[in-house]
Write a protein that holds these residues in place. Structure first.
Motif, PDB file in Angstrom:
ATOM      1  N   LEU A   9    -106.277 -82.733 -42.209  1.00 46.62           N
ATOM      2  CA  LEU A   9    -107.318 -82.529 -43.228  1.00 46.62           C
ATOM      3  C   LEU A   9    -107.171 -83.553 -44.336  1.00 46.62           C
ATOM      4  CD1 LEU A   9    -109.428 -80.778 -44.889  1.00 46.62           C
ATOM      5  CD2 LEU A   9    -107.436 -79.553 -45.799  1.00 46.62           C
ATOM      6  N   THR A  11    -109.436 -84.153 -47.910  1.00 49.02           N
ATOM      7  CA  THR A  11    -110.643 -83.853 -48.695  1.00 49.02           C
ATOM      8  C   THR A  11    -111.059 -85.040 -49.551  1.00 49.02           C
ATOM      9  OG1 THR A  11    -109.390 -82.996 -50.574  1.00 49.02           O
ATOM     10  CG2 THR A  11    -110.025 -81.400 -48.859  1.00 49.02           C
ATOM     11  N   TYR A  15    -105.891 -88.714 -49.593  1.00 48.69           N
ATOM     12  CA  TYR A  15    -105.307 -88.007 -48.445  1.00 48.69           C
ATOM     13  C   TYR A  15    -105.793 -88.620 -47.132  1.00 48.69           C
ATOM     14  CZ  TYR A  15    -102.870 -84.456 -51.160  1.00 48.69           C
ATOM     15  OH  TYR A  15    -101.984 -83.812 -51.988  1.00 48.69           O
ATOM     16  N   LYS A 218     -96.827 -88.749 -53.446  1.00 44.79           N
ATOM     17  CA  LYS A 218     -97.027 -89.063 -52.027  1.00 44.79           C
ATOM     18  C   LYS A 218     -96.769 -90.547 -51.780  1.00 44.79           C
ATOM     19  CE  LYS A 218     -98.567 -84.874 -51.205  1.00 44.79           C
ATOM     20  NZ  LYS A 218     -97.600 -83.887 -50.685  1.00 44.79           N
TER      21      LYS A 218
HETATM   22  N1  UDP Z   1    -105.145 -81.749 -48.998  1.00 45.45           N
HETATM   23  C1  UDP Z   1    -106.307 -82.486 -49.147  1.00 45.45           C
HETATM   24  N2  UDP Z   1    -106.753 -82.762 -50.410  1.00 45.45           N
HETATM   25  C2  UDP Z   1    -106.090 -82.358 -51.528  1.00 45.45           C
HETATM   26  C3  UDP Z   1    -104.900 -81.634 -51.369  1.00 45.45           C
HETATM   27  C4  UDP Z   1    -104.454 -81.355 -50.088  1.00 45.45           C
HETATM   28  O1  UDP Z   1    -106.927 -82.884 -48.165  1.00 45.45           O
HETATM   29  O2  UDP Z   1    -106.555 -82.663 -52.651  1.00 45.45           O
HETATM   30  C5  UDP Z   1    -104.706 -81.411 -47.625  1.00 45.45           C
HETATM   31  C6  UDP Z   1    -103.874 -82.526 -46.970  1.00 45.45           C
HETATM   32  O3  UDP Z   1    -103.976 -82.429 -45.574  1.00 45.45           O
HETATM   33  C7  UDP Z   1    -102.490 -82.145 -47.437  1.00 45.45           C
HETATM   34  C8  UDP Z   1    -102.537 -80.629 -47.284  1.00 45.45           C
HETATM   35  O4  UDP Z   1    -103.859 -80.270 -47.682  1.00 45.45           O
HETATM   36  O5  UDP Z   1    -101.470 -82.773 -46.689  1.00 45.45           O
HETATM   37  C9  UDP Z   1    -101.531 -79.864 -48.127  1.00 45.45           C
HETATM   38  O6  UDP Z   1    -101.398 -80.459 -49.399  1.00 45.45           O
HETATM   39  P1  UDP Z   1    -100.072 -81.251 -49.788  1.00 45.45           P
HETATM   40  O7  UDP Z   1     -99.567 -81.961 -48.586  1.00 45.45           O
HETATM   41  O8  UDP Z   1    -100.337 -82.073 -51.009  1.00 45.45           O
HETATM   42  O9  UDP Z   1     -99.104 -80.056 -50.150  1.00 45.45           O
HETATM   43  P2  UDP Z   1     -97.503 -80.098 -50.117  1.00 45.45           P
HETATM   44  O10 UDP Z   1     -97.133 -80.267 -48.683  1.00 45.45           O
HETATM   45  O11 UDP Z   1     -97.074 -81.249 -50.971  1.00 45.45           O
HETATM   46  O12 UDP Z   1     -97.107 -78.780 -50.686  1.00 45.45           O
END
Ligand code: UDP
Ligand code: GLC
Ligand code: MN
Length: 334
Positions: A9, A11, A15, A218
């Protein structure tokens, strides 16, 4: 296998860069499965084109946001409400089995054996190992499950404000019922875990199959020097929210060699983030990519443009469009 797929995913365009590298890493290790990227409606056209060159299916989905600021504040991640959007993956019923992977994951070897597992298989979360981490999980698309999840969201909310809270309370027997649904930690190795148990990382780290850049910062927030092979601005602190330098370099290697050239082409070979940084054009430095400004009308000098603007003759559809100004501001703010 046409009826099995990896799903991610993105958004937004940031990402999306993660999704591109993830897709490339799966291809590099010769997956036989389909690759699906779910994207938000605001992902820019060049990012979509680049994703389409890597993924078999790029599907636009509506953003779902928990809006749960209180729980998100507890995680210090106000940005994660939109991870509810992940739940759309259960709607991919043209596949019989899927593996969801966060866009901030990187595959280090072939992991197709994950498709032998059943829903819901996942690795423990490093912060609370009786919960699974929802950055990598095996699931079975089903409209019925999708609607049950939606109902669960409405009736119970999420205890962390994101998808992981929902999924853990929905699949609430994960920690006790069936050990085959516990993926080994090497399928979702996060930096947090590396630094909280360094001896274990030294002992088992070489077996890692998936690294997860979990946390606020990231890989794409850095930049990279292709000549020295070093990530710029990253000083390893061995702190719990730090990214492991070797994995970070691996991510950047793949991004600069297998993603960036295509992405630049998709943006029409434009110089990114014009006027943003002094060394942006130096050959060996790959700056974190920015959407380029729309092509300027070369016939008009900036002085002439300023005069027109002051005379109320702004080029609202072109160089002075809201989109153009917004991009310029973003550029300077970065
Ligand atoms: N994600 C996205 N847009 C955002 C935040 C998250 O598409 O603004 C999606 C993306 O696939 C991301 C996942 O949701 O890897 C989970 O978020 P993230 O990896 O930042 O969370 P963490 O693993 O750091 O807790
Ligand atoms: C976690 C997971 C991530 C999930 C987030 C919100 O830290 O790594 O995949 O989206 O929490 O629940
Ligand atoms: Mn993640």
């Amino acid at each position: 296998m046409a009826d099995q797929a990896y799903v991610t995913l993105a958004t937004n365009d940031d990402y999306a860069k993660g999704a591109m590298v993830l897709g490339r890493s799966l291809r590099k290790h010769n997956t036989t499965k389909q690759l699906v990227a779910l994207i938000g409606p605001h992902v820019a056209e060049p990012s979509r084109a680049t994703l389409s060159s890597i993924y078999d299916e790029v599907r636009v989905v509506d953003i779902m946001d928990s809006g749960d600021t209180a729980h998100l504040a507890l995680m210090k991640r106000p940005d994660l409400g939109v991870t509810f959007t992940k739940l759309h993956c259960w709607q991919l019923t043209h596949y019989t089995k899927c593996v969801f992977m966060d866009a901030d994951t990187l595959v280090l070897s072939n992991i197709d054996e994950l498709f032998e597992r059943e829903e819901l298989s996942a690795a423990p979360d490093p912060g609370w190992p009786d919960c699974f981490n929802s950055g990598v999980f095996v699931f079975k698309p089903s409209i019925e499950t999708y609607y049950s999840l939606m109902t669960h969201c409405i009736e119970n909310g999420s205890f962390d404000g994101g998808d992981q809270g929902i999924l853990n309370s929905f699949f609430n027997t994960w920690s006790t019922a069936d050990i085959s649904k516990h993926l080994p930690f090497i399928y979702n190795l996060s930096s947090i875990a590396i630094y909280t148990y360094l001896p274990a990382f030294q002992q088992y780290g070489h077996e890692a199959k998936v690294v997860h850049f979990l946390g606020k910062v990231k890989p794409w927030n850095y930049s990279y020097d292709t000549k020295t092979g070093k990530v710029k601005g990253h000083t390893p602190t061995l702190g719990s929210d730090d990214l492991h330098p070797d994995f970070l370099v691996q991510w950047w290697n793949l991004y600069s060699s297998r993603v960036l050239p295509g992405l630049k082409d998709a943006y029409g070979g434009a110089v990114f983030c014009t006027g943003c940084t002094e060394d942006k054009t130096s050959d060996n430095v790959v700056e974190t990519i920015q959407a380029p400004l729309p092509a300027q009308k070369s016939s008009m000098s900036s002085e002439e443009r300023k005069q027109r603007w002051e005379a109320g003759q702004a080029d609202y559809m072109g160089v002075d469009s809201f989109e153009s100004i917004e991009r310029k501001l973003d550029c300077f703010l970065k």
